[in-house]
Design a protein around this motif. Structure first.
Motif, PDB file in Angstrom:
ATOM      1  N   TYR B 218       0.824  -1.222   0.000  1.00 51.31           N
ATOM      2  CA  TYR B 218       0.000   0.000   0.000  1.00 51.31           C
ATOM      3  C   TYR B 218       0.851   1.261   0.000  1.00 51.31           C
ATOM      4  O   TYR B 218       0.355   2.340   0.341  1.00 51.31           O
ATOM      5  N   GLY B 219       2.125   1.137  -0.360  1.00 48.90           N
ATOM      6  CA  GLY B 219       3.050   2.268  -0.244  1.00 48.90           C
ATOM      7  C   GLY B 219       2.582   3.547  -0.913  1.00 48.90           C
ATOM      8  O   GLY B 219       2.887   4.649  -0.446  1.00 48.90           O
ATOM      9  N   ARG B 220       1.857   3.411  -2.006  1.00 46.16           N
ATOM     10  CA  ARG B 220       1.408   4.605  -2.720  1.00 46.16           C
ATOM     11  C   ARG B 220       0.049   5.095  -2.239  1.00 46.16           C
ATOM     12  O   ARG B 220      -0.383   6.189  -2.606  1.00 46.16           O
ATOM     13  N   PHE B 221      -0.638   4.258  -1.464  1.00 48.48           N
ATOM     14  CA  PHE B 221      -1.875   4.727  -0.842  1.00 48.48           C
ATOM     15  C   PHE B 221      -1.507   5.408   0.478  1.00 48.48           C
ATOM     16  O   PHE B 221      -1.732   4.892   1.568  1.00 48.48           O
ATOM     17  N   TYR B 222      -0.914   6.564   0.337  1.00 42.71           N
ATOM     18  CA  TYR B 222      -0.412   7.317   1.494  1.00 42.71           C
ATOM     19  C   TYR B 222      -0.890   8.745   1.320  1.00 42.71           C
ATOM     20  O   TYR B 222      -0.618   9.383   0.299  1.00 42.71           O
ATOM     21  N   PHE B 223      -1.636   9.230   2.316  1.00 40.00           N
ATOM     22  CA  PHE B 223      -2.391  10.460   2.117  1.00 40.00           C
ATOM     23  C   PHE B 223      -1.726  11.683   2.723  1.00 40.00           C
ATOM     24  O   PHE B 223      -2.317  12.751   2.773  1.00 40.00           O
ATOM     25  N   GLU B 224      -0.510  11.504   3.199  1.00 41.02           N
ATOM     26  CA  GLU B 224       0.232  12.634   3.749  1.00 41.02           C
ATOM     27  C   GLU B 224       1.162  13.198   2.672  1.00 41.02           C
ATOM     28  O   GLU B 224       1.206  12.702   1.554  1.00 41.02           O
ATOM     29  N   GLU B 225       1.929  14.180   3.116  1.00 44.47           N
ATOM     30  CA  GLU B 225       2.815  14.866   2.178  1.00 44.47           C
ATOM     31  C   GLU B 225       3.727  13.899   1.425  1.00 44.47           C
ATOM     32  O   GLU B 225       4.267  12.960   2.010  1.00 44.47           O
ATOM     33  N   GLY B 226       3.915  14.156   0.156  1.00 46.07           N
ATOM     34  CA  GLY B 226       4.833  13.338  -0.632  1.00 46.07           C
ATOM     35  C   GLY B 226       4.167  12.180  -1.340  1.00 46.07           C
ATOM     36  O   GLY B 226       4.641  11.718  -2.376  1.00 46.07           O
ATOM     37  N   GLY B 227       3.075  11.689  -0.765  1.00 38.29           N
ATOM     38  CA  GLY B 227       2.306  10.651  -1.443  1.00 38.29           C
ATOM     39  C   GLY B 227       2.978   9.299  -1.527  1.00 38.29           C
ATOM     40  O   GLY B 227       2.516   8.431  -2.269  1.00 38.29           O
ATOM     41  N   LEU B 228       4.047   9.095  -0.801  1.00 35.95           N
ATOM     42  CA  LEU B 228       4.701   7.784  -0.812  1.00 35.95           C
ATOM     43  C   LEU B 228       5.132   7.474   0.621  1.00 35.95           C
ATOM     44  O   LEU B 228       5.898   8.228   1.227  1.00 35.95           O
ATOM     45  N   ALA B 229       4.617   6.389   1.150  1.00 37.20           N
ATOM     46  CA  ALA B 229       4.934   6.051   2.542  1.00 37.20           C
ATOM     47  C   ALA B 229       6.414   5.720   2.676  1.00 37.20           C
ATOM     48  O   ALA B 229       7.042   5.238   1.726  1.00 37.20           O
ATOM     49  N   PRO B 230       6.982   5.978   3.858  1.00 36.33           N
ATOM     50  CA  PRO B 230       8.373   5.572   4.096  1.00 36.33           C
ATOM     51  C   PRO B 230       8.555   4.088   3.793  1.00 36.33           C
ATOM     52  O   PRO B 230       7.644   3.284   4.011  1.00 36.33           O
ATOM     53  N   SER B 231       9.727   3.759   3.273  1.00 38.84           N
ATOM     54  CA  SER B 231      10.005   2.386   2.824  1.00 38.84           C
ATOM     55  C   SER B 231      11.344   1.925   3.369  1.00 38.84           C
ATOM     56  O   SER B 231      12.265   2.721   3.567  1.00 38.84           O
ATOM     57  N   PHE B 232      11.448   0.610   3.570  1.00 37.28           N
ATOM     58  CA  PHE B 232      12.754   0.056   3.953  1.00 37.28           C
ATOM     59  C   PHE B 232      13.820   0.362   2.895  1.00 37.28           C
ATOM     60  O   PHE B 232      15.005   0.362   3.208  1.00 37.28           O
ATOM     61  N   HIS B 233      13.384   0.605   1.673  1.00 39.22           N
ATOM     62  CA  HIS B 233      14.367   0.952   0.643  1.00 39.22           C
ATOM     63  C   HIS B 233      15.193   2.181   1.034  1.00 39.22           C
ATOM     64  O   HIS B 233      16.337   2.316   0.643  1.00 39.22           O
ATOM     65  N   GLU B 234      14.564   3.079   1.805  1.00 37.55           N
ATOM     66  CA  GLU B 234      15.262   4.318   2.189  1.00 37.55           C
ATOM     67  C   GLU B 234      16.339   4.098   3.239  1.00 37.55           C
ATOM     68  O   GLU B 234      17.262   4.896   3.367  1.00 37.55           O
ATOM     69  N   VAL B 235      16.153   3.062   4.052  1.00 37.82           N
ATOM     70  CA  VAL B 235      17.016   2.945   5.231  1.00 37.82           C
ATOM     71  C   VAL B 235      17.964   1.748   5.175  1.00 37.82           C
ATOM     72  O   VAL B 235      18.851   1.624   6.001  1.00 37.82           O
ATOM     73  N   MET B 236      17.798   0.880   4.199  1.00 40.55           N
ATOM     74  CA  MET B 236      18.565  -0.368   4.191  1.00 40.55           C
ATOM     75  C   MET B 236      19.884  -0.250   3.442  1.00 40.55           C
ATOM     76  O   MET B 236      20.066   0.628   2.597  1.00 40.55           O
ATOM     77  N   ASP B 237      20.800  -1.165   3.783  1.00 43.60           N
ATOM     78  CA  ASP B 237      21.992  -1.393   2.970  1.00 43.60           C
ATOM     79  C   ASP B 237      21.712  -2.563   2.028  1.00 43.60           C
ATOM     80  O   ASP B 237      20.849  -3.391   2.316  1.00 43.60           O
ATOM     81  N   PRO B 238      22.467  -2.649   0.929  1.00 40.83           N
ATOM     82  CA  PRO B 238      22.189  -3.723  -0.030  1.00 40.83           C
ATOM     83  C   PRO B 238      22.248  -5.128   0.572  1.00 40.83           C
ATOM     84  O   PRO B 238      21.528  -6.023   0.129  1.00 40.83           O
ATOM     85  N   GLU B 239      23.099  -5.322   1.555  1.00 39.95           N
ATOM     86  CA  GLU B 239      23.271  -6.683   2.091  1.00 39.95           C
ATOM     87  C   GLU B 239      22.331  -6.984   3.260  1.00 39.95           C
ATOM     88  O   GLU B 239      22.426  -8.059   3.867  1.00 39.95           O
ATOM     89  N   ASP B 240      21.443  -6.061   3.611  1.00 38.84           N
ATOM     90  CA  ASP B 240      20.504  -6.355   4.683  1.00 38.84           C
ATOM     91  C   ASP B 240      19.565  -7.478   4.278  1.00 38.84           C
ATOM     92  O   ASP B 240      19.215  -7.631   3.108  1.00 38.84           O
TER      93      ASP B 240
END
Lengths: 400, 400
Positions: B218-240
């Motif tokens: 549901y990442g794109r069904f986010y009704f706050e600013e930016g329209g995209l919910a926070p994702s693990f993609h933002e915080v992870m390293d490739p080897e996580d």
């Protein structure tokens, strides 16, 4: 080829952290050859368990109509009632099973029907008996859940072909055994269990309290009298612990659809619905509409396919018998020639060589477990011209 | 309702002989209400996690063209390269994930992606942490394999809505814990994990050597600013150790198709291919063509759906706030209102009553595990007229 942890670097690998049972799974030995030769020009691909005819358009068009009508929402987990009723009518007309849609649950492939049958009956640490050589996926699906597939070697003699020794089967039963997987007519061997063998398997299952998972998907690809291979339906009582796995793939040339069903005693219905819910949550309604049409209007196509396979079989058998390097028995059922070539024992390498040297794609016997290593599998469910050409290529390669 | 052995007779039942884990599986509490009300005339069905729009015809027609062209054969187990490439482009454009098709494997539903993620990481006897209330299927899929889902209660306060207490999560870790399942934006609660919460979950996972299964469908069904919910993609390293499960169901109104994907480090590719091979053996090529079209041409449809959901949410929230019997927080994401009604604690019965008494179909909170019992879930991904009517029906029922 089994995946190994950290093959490419000395850094800790994610592969080190997955389940050992997942890591140990074999790559499909068939897919390995397919991936090797998939785009090779002029190659005749006889490696997969599928024919060369696309799904008949009258079947595909049923899906198209449903899509155009907007049948794109969630649907019944057990399958749409129309398809379950159509399966019940089909099974009644072919096998004389009393018509009851509660026996049938639609699955996203025969493979998924097997996965669900295993989830119903087999836990980690337990055992399932599988006559071998065999199509590898049932054994591998058991390995996924941490259970142990136990190969029971089929016997072979040139006159009789492959056959199942019931004493050998029973002697493989241990306190951990839960199921017997019986594929008849069988992929890849062409083994067909006579009714007395099915009765014998059932006796063993009853004696030891085991389930039977019956894979009779090639039941109509039977080239002997009557045109229908013996079935557990003939020998079972209603309360016997038998699960039938089925597919639309072979009879109706729908391999790519991933559409099948599982047949079970109606008392298991709610548990089956739950297992479907928690694995793929059902099958697209528009696919199921195509299934209804296949069952209701597909019979002359099925007959056509069976006749083609019979001709294919006879062409391949005639060709192979001109070489004295080949060992095989003409299979009474299914649509594979399973043969060994004298002097060739590494059939994995051999299948890759035949892509390059003969322009034909065969499945290596190494893909089919103990007893299969020396063999190659050739699918003959194809048109006469192509099977003739493929046989000629193979026979001239043999003479080199 | 759990199936019980021998409910109808004193004779030994086949249910006595199946795996206890299969027998113990819960019936989907959502499906139970759906089956109760499915053919009720005039009912507004807001029980399922799907909207009222069929798949756009430009998407369905891609499948139709593929079918007409005879793409009905077995295909790549990992998914057709065209779809994997399209997913890679999509994920790159939405989340900035470096474009690499080897990260993506096509599955026969998001549910199957979860099943495969579990098969990769979790064995019988081990544990998976799941913030609760939650969509029940991940927990049930863990139960199928004999593992133990451990519910970690979400916290709630009216101003903040649902939120995840990281100390509470970490204190649930035991030596048998293998994974954390994080669904954000969440079904049914509307919980959205802020980036710092995702970072905190990742820290816990790293500290204890756990996998994260990230359900961000549901990442794109986010009704706050930016329209995209926070994702693990933002915080992870490739080897996580993070596996992402995804689906075409919600964004592109393709719930009935059963089409999804799993995203993982490319080193896991062969193992994922094997797990697909041994569960459903791939997804129909003609379905995958529709997936390509959805990703390449579906964006304005997705935007339209999100806007509709936002309006739906606001209508329901406005309606419910006129009643002082209702407890809820307006959800920042996903497309469900999850609310409790004062004086009503048995929501399973309540959902059945609302079918009869209010002509609306809601999912009972009892279907969503610990902490959900007092709630009802209403899907608001629908047209304004219908959501307005449903809200009015509910509000007038509340006033009775």
């Amino acid at each position: 080829m089994t995946v190994s942890a950290s093959p490419f670097s000395s850094a800790p690998s994610l592969l080190d952290h997955i389940r050992p049972q997942a890591l140990a799974l074999p790559e499909s030995g068939i897919v390995e050859v397919m991936n090797y030769g998939r785009r090779r020009e002029g190659l005749i691909p006889l490696w997969a368990g599928e024919g060369d005819l696309p799904t008949p358009s009258f079947i595909s068009e049923a899906a198209t109509r449903s899509l155009a009508a907007g049948e794109t929402f969630y649907t019944w987990q057990r399958g749409i009632p129309e398809l379950r009723a159509a399966i019940a009518r089909y099974m009644s007309s072919v096998y004389g099973v009393p018509e009851d849609l509660e026996r049938y649950h639609v699955t996203g492939s025969g493979m998924q029907a097997i996965q669900i049958a295993l989830a119903l009956t087999l836990s980690a640490g337990e055992e399932i008996l599988i006559p071998s050589p065999s199509w590898p996926n049932a054994a591998a699906a058991a390995e996924v859940i941490g259970a142990r597939p136990v190969a029971v070697p089929l016997s072979f003699d040139p006159a009789r072909g492959f056959w199942l020794d019931l004493d050998r089967l029973e002697s493989a039963v241990t306190p951990r055994t839960r199921c017997i997987f019986i594929n008849s007519p069988a992929n890849p061997t062409g083994f067909v269990a006579p009714a007395e063998t099915l009765r014998g398997v059932l006796d063993i299952a009853r004696r030891h309290g085991l389930w039977i998972i019956a894979d009779e998907i090639y039941g109509r690809f039977y080239f002997e009298e009557g045109g229908l291979a013996p079935s557990f339906h003939e020998v079972m009582d209603p309360e016997d612990r038998i699960l039938f796995v089925q597919t639309f793939s072979k009879n109706w040339a729908m391999t790519g659809w991933r559409l099948g069903w599982i047949e079970a005693h109606p008392s298991l219905g709610q548990v089956l619905e739950n297992l479907i819910q928690y694995s793929t949550s059902g099958v697209a309604a528009f696919m199921q509409r195509a299934g209804v049409t296949a069952l209701e209007r597909g019979d002359s196509f099925v007959t056509h396919q069976i006749e083609r396979a019979r001709r294919g079989r006879d062409i391949v058998a005639a060709g192979l018998s001109t070489s004295n390097r080949v060992r095989f028995a003409t299979p009474p059922g299914a649509f594979y020639m399973f043969f060994a070539i004298e002097g060739e024992s590494d059939t994995r390498q051999l299948a890759l060589r035949l892509v390059d040297e003969a322009g034909i794609g065969l499945a290596p016997g190494t893909a089919f477990g103990p007893g299969g290593e020396a063999y190659l599998r050739m699918c003959f469910a194809r048109g006469e011209a192509q099977i003739t050409e493929a046989t000629e290529r193979l026979v001239s390669w043999l003479k080199k």
